[in-house]
Structure formats: structure tokens, C-alpha cells
Scaffold this motif. Structure first.
Motif, PDB file in Angstrom:
ATOM      1  N   LEU A  49      -0.290  -6.295  -5.744  1.00  0.00           N
ATOM      2  CA  LEU A  49      -0.403  -5.986  -4.323  1.00  0.00           C
ATOM      3  C   LEU A  49      -1.776  -5.421  -3.971  1.00  0.00           C
ATOM      4  CD1 LEU A  49       3.105  -4.303  -3.860  1.00  0.00           C
ATOM      5  CD2 LEU A  49       2.451  -6.655  -3.286  1.00  0.00           C
ATOM      6  N   GLY A  50      -2.713  -5.496  -4.920  1.00  0.00           N
ATOM      7  CA  GLY A  50      -4.049  -4.955  -4.676  1.00  0.00           C
ATOM      8  C   GLY A  50      -4.132  -3.454  -4.817  1.00  0.00           C
ATOM      9  N   ARG A  68      -4.256   4.150  -6.462  1.00  0.00           N
ATOM     10  CA  ARG A  68      -5.561   3.598  -6.067  1.00  0.00           C
ATOM     11  C   ARG A  68      -5.366   2.293  -5.318  1.00  0.00           C
ATOM     12  NH1 ARG A  68     -10.186   1.254 -10.162  1.00  0.00           N
ATOM     13  NH2 ARG A  68      -8.299   0.344 -11.065  1.00  0.00           N
ATOM     14  N   VAL A  69      -6.200   2.093  -4.312  1.00  0.00           N
ATOM     15  CA  VAL A  69      -6.354   0.778  -3.686  1.00  0.00           C
ATOM     16  C   VAL A  69      -7.557   0.124  -4.352  1.00  0.00           C
ATOM     17  CG1 VAL A  69      -6.833  -0.468  -1.545  1.00  0.00           C
ATOM     18  CG2 VAL A  69      -5.359   1.555  -1.505  1.00  0.00           C
ATOM     19  N   ARG A  70      -7.367  -1.049  -4.932  1.00  0.00           N
ATOM     20  CA  ARG A  70      -8.419  -1.652  -5.746  1.00  0.00           C
ATOM     21  C   ARG A  70      -9.434  -2.446  -4.953  1.00  0.00           C
ATOM     22  NH1 ARG A  70      -3.934  -3.101  -8.929  1.00  0.00           N
ATOM     23  NH2 ARG A  70      -4.226  -5.284  -8.346  1.00  0.00           N
ATOM     24  N   GLY A  74      -8.277  -5.242   2.146  1.00  0.00           N
ATOM     25  CA  GLY A  74      -7.067  -5.001   2.928  1.00  0.00           C
ATOM     26  C   GLY A  74      -5.862  -4.838   2.031  1.00  0.00           C
ATOM     27  N   THR A  75      -4.945  -4.003   2.444  1.00  0.00           N
ATOM     28  CA  THR A  75      -3.761  -3.702   1.654  1.00  0.00           C
ATOM     29  C   THR A  75      -2.520  -3.976   2.480  1.00  0.00           C
ATOM     30  OG1 THR A  75      -4.950  -1.977   0.446  1.00  0.00           O
ATOM     31  CG2 THR A  75      -2.546  -1.877   0.405  1.00  0.00           C
ATOM     32  N   ASP A  76      -1.553  -4.643   1.895  1.00  0.00           N
ATOM     33  CA  ASP A  76      -0.287  -4.902   2.557  1.00  0.00           C
ATOM     34  C   ASP A  76       0.610  -3.684   2.360  1.00  0.00           C
ATOM     35  OD1 ASP A  76       2.116  -5.804   3.557  1.00  0.00           O
ATOM     36  OD2 ASP A  76       1.990  -7.776   2.604  1.00  0.00           O
ATOM     37  N   VAL A  80       3.922  -2.792  -0.188  1.00  0.00           N
ATOM     38  CA  VAL A  80       3.958  -1.661  -1.108  1.00  0.00           C
ATOM     39  C   VAL A  80       5.205  -0.819  -0.849  1.00  0.00           C
ATOM     40  CG1 VAL A  80       2.825   0.493  -1.758  1.00  0.00           C
ATOM     41  CG2 VAL A  80       1.461  -1.578  -1.440  1.00  0.00           C
ATOM     42  N   ARG A  81       5.489  -0.571   0.428  1.00  0.00           N
ATOM     43  CA  ARG A  81       6.662   0.240   0.758  1.00  0.00           C
ATOM     44  C   ARG A  81       7.959  -0.445   0.307  1.00  0.00           C
ATOM     45  NH1 ARG A  81       6.335   2.560   6.786  1.00  0.00           N
ATOM     46  NH2 ARG A  81       8.166   3.663   5.967  1.00  0.00           N
ATOM     47  N   ARG A  82       8.002  -1.762   0.410  1.00  0.00           N
ATOM     48  CA  ARG A  82       9.194  -2.474  -0.071  1.00  0.00           C
ATOM     49  C   ARG A  82       9.331  -2.339  -1.579  1.00  0.00           C
ATOM     50  NH1 ARG A  82       7.460  -6.310   3.830  1.00  0.00           N
ATOM     51  NH2 ARG A  82       6.439  -7.573   2.207  1.00  0.00           N
ATOM     52  N   GLU A  83       8.222  -2.415  -2.285  1.00  0.00           N
ATOM     53  CA  GLU A  83       8.262  -2.315  -3.744  1.00  0.00           C
ATOM     54  C   GLU A  83       8.745  -0.942  -4.206  1.00  0.00           C
ATOM     55  OE1 GLU A  83       7.949  -3.403  -7.691  1.00  0.00           O
ATOM     56  OE2 GLU A  83       7.929  -4.644  -5.887  1.00  0.00           O
ATOM     57  N   LEU A  84       8.462   0.085  -3.412  1.00  0.00           N
ATOM     58  CA  LEU A  84       8.847   1.449  -3.781  1.00  0.00           C
ATOM     59  C   LEU A  84      10.102   1.931  -3.061  1.00  0.00           C
ATOM     60  CD1 LEU A  84       5.254   2.927  -3.925  1.00  0.00           C
ATOM     61  CD2 LEU A  84       6.841   2.773  -5.841  1.00  0.00           C
TER      62      LEU A  84
END
Length: 278
Positions: A49-50, A68-70, A74-76, A80-84
Motif C-alpha cells: 500500500l506504499g 512510514r509512508v514510503r 500519494g497514499t491510499d 490502509v484503514r481497511r487493512e487495519l
């Protein structure tokens, strides 16, 4: 690197930044050390997810989140919230993420919980007046600091820091299992402060990237301000030096910062800590 009083609950924007330390090439190693420790709680088999995302599944935000945001592309945040989803978690925003990350998180509903200083000091020879500061005289007689490897003592260590963190007994077995199954255990030293045969304080040290990263400094409530945290920090510095690390580093709460300054640590940068309220 997170010290004994916990991360959330206090806004602490007035972190003093020492430009000379912040500019040091060593800071890249400090943040790499911190990422390794958090990712060790459960980074396997995650979608790309970057971000550097870890999910242990434990019911405490210290063990799930983003560190970290790599990419600045841009970050989705929604992905990320769905994954966590289903576990409590935090998003750590440091200088190893793009500058606009905090604003992006706020735009997507993120709430800044606190700002925590990243504190660093060189290792090598002991520093007079710092490796064992003035709390010495208050240290409880009979207190000793010893390494913890497995078995019942590991359970005691987890129970001590779990209780200090305000985490109920439910996740304890999972926390012990997660500690024992970390893939980087060769880099980790767990230390217990023991008094009258009972674990009354903890710290966990990760020696990686030439940095001794100090985490989970916790003391039983009835023994705080009696030199236990001093004894643990002194022992952690000694272990880091013995393992050939060049720097020691930690992330301090506002309450813990004065102790670490007495050990010669300097605030070098900061982490902003975010959550996403339901």
C-alpha cells in the motif's frame, strides 16, 4: 523507543529540536531501527500500500499500525484503514515520511494524539555524570537487572509492561507469543528489573543498524521514582555498548524526557502520533 508513561493523551508540540543532531547521517539509522522494531510485530503477507504497515492482531494500538509512508506519490489512506480494521492502531509520522503526510491524514479524518521527541546519544565510552545519574541514591536495595529469554520470566516481563501500559489481561498470552516468535530475536535483548524475586520493571533493546533502540521502559506503579527506570536505562546503554552499537535512541513521552536528558540524550527529531476515531 517508547518510554514508560505511554504515547497518547498529551499534546506536546514544543519539542526542542537540535539542528546539529537532526542533520546527522545517524538519524537514518535511528529511524531504520525504530521501523524494524515495530514491523517485527507482524509485517508479513501485507499488500503493498506504499506504507510500512504492521499488524500483530493484538488488542492494543502499540502493536498495530503504520510507521512510514514510503512514497510522496500519494497514499491510499482508506485502503490502509481497511487493512487495519478490527484492531486498535496508530499511525506514526516521522521525518522518514513525506512532509505533507500529517496534513493528508488530517484530511482523511486522522486525529493527532501527541508529539513525541526522538532522543539520541552516542555510545562508546561511558559519559561521566550521564551513564548513572543522580537517581542512584534512591535505587531500592536488592534491585538487580537481568536478561530475560523465555519461559515464566518472559511472561512476567510481559505482564509487567502490559499492566503499566493499561492493557487488560486478555491479550497477555498473545503478547508473550508475539515476543517469543519475533523473527529478529537475535537482535533483541529483554531486560527485567527484579526485586525480591519479582519483575518490577522492564525494557526491551533492539541492536540493529548500529543503533541500540530502547523500548518498553516500564516500572510497576508502586516502585516508580525509586531508581528502577534509571537502573534499566543504565543497563540498556551497557548492553548497547557491549554489542558494538554507535548510538542509543528512544522515543520519549513528556514525562520520561527529563530522565533521558540526565543520561545525555538529546531531542533530535519527533514523531507525530495519529489515530482515526470511529
Amino acid at each position: 523507543m517508547v518510554d514508560s508513561t505511554g504515547a497518547a493523551g498529551t499534546s506536546h508540540d514544543a519539542v526542542r529540536i537540535q539542528d546539529g543532531v537532526a542533520a546527522s547521517p545517524a538519524m537514518g539509522s535511528v529511524f531504520a531501527n525504530f521501523r524494524q522494531y515495530l514491523m517485527g510485530w507482524g509485517a508479513a503477507d501485507r499488500p503493498d500500500l506504499g506504507v510500512d504497515l504492521f499488524r500483530s492482531g493484538l488488542a492494543a494500538p502499540q502493536f498495530n499500525g503504520v510507521v512510514r509512508v514510503r512514497s510522496a506519490a500519494g497514499t491510499d489512506v482508506a485502503a490502509v484503514r481497511r487493512e487495519l480494521a478490527g484492531v486498535p492502531w496508530w499511525w506514526w509520522v516521522g521525518p522518514d515520511s513525506p512532509e505533507e503526510t500529517a496534513d493528508v491524514l488530517r484530511h482523511h479524518g486522522g486525529r493527532q494524539l501527541t508529539v513525541m521527541p526522538v532522543m539520541v546519544r552516542p555510545l562508546g565510552a561511558p559519559v561521566a555524570g550521564h551513564d548513572r545519574p543522580d537517581d542512584d541514591a534512591r535505587t531500592r536495595s536488592g534491585l538487580r537487572v537481568e536478561p530475560v529469554r523465555d519461559g515464566g520470566r518472559l511472561r512476567e516481563l510481559v505482564r509487567t509492561y502490559r499492566t503499566s501500559m493499561g492493557i487488560g489481561p486478555g491479550p497477555e498470552a498473545g503478547m508473550v507469543r508475539a515476543e517469543s516468535q519475533r523473527g529478529d530475536n537475535a537482535d533483541i535483548v529483554r531486560l527485567a528489573a527484579v526485586l525480591d524475586g519479582r519483575v518490577v520493571g522492564t525494557t526491551v533493546l533492539i541492536t540493529a543498524h548500529s543503533v541500540a533502540g530502547i523500548f518498553l521502559v516500564h516500572v510497576a506503579a508502586e516502585l516508580r521514582r525509586q531508581g528502577v527506570a534509571t537502573a534499566l536505562t543504565s543497563a540498556a546503554l551497557r548492553v548497547g555498548r557491549e554489542r558494538g552499537m554507535h548510538f542509543a535512541a528512544l522515543v520519549a513521552s513528556p514525562a520520561g524526557e527529563p530522565l533521558y536528558r540526565r543520561f545525555g540524550f538529546t531531542a533530535a527529531y519527533r514523531y507525530r502520533l495519529f489515530d482515526f476515531p470511529d
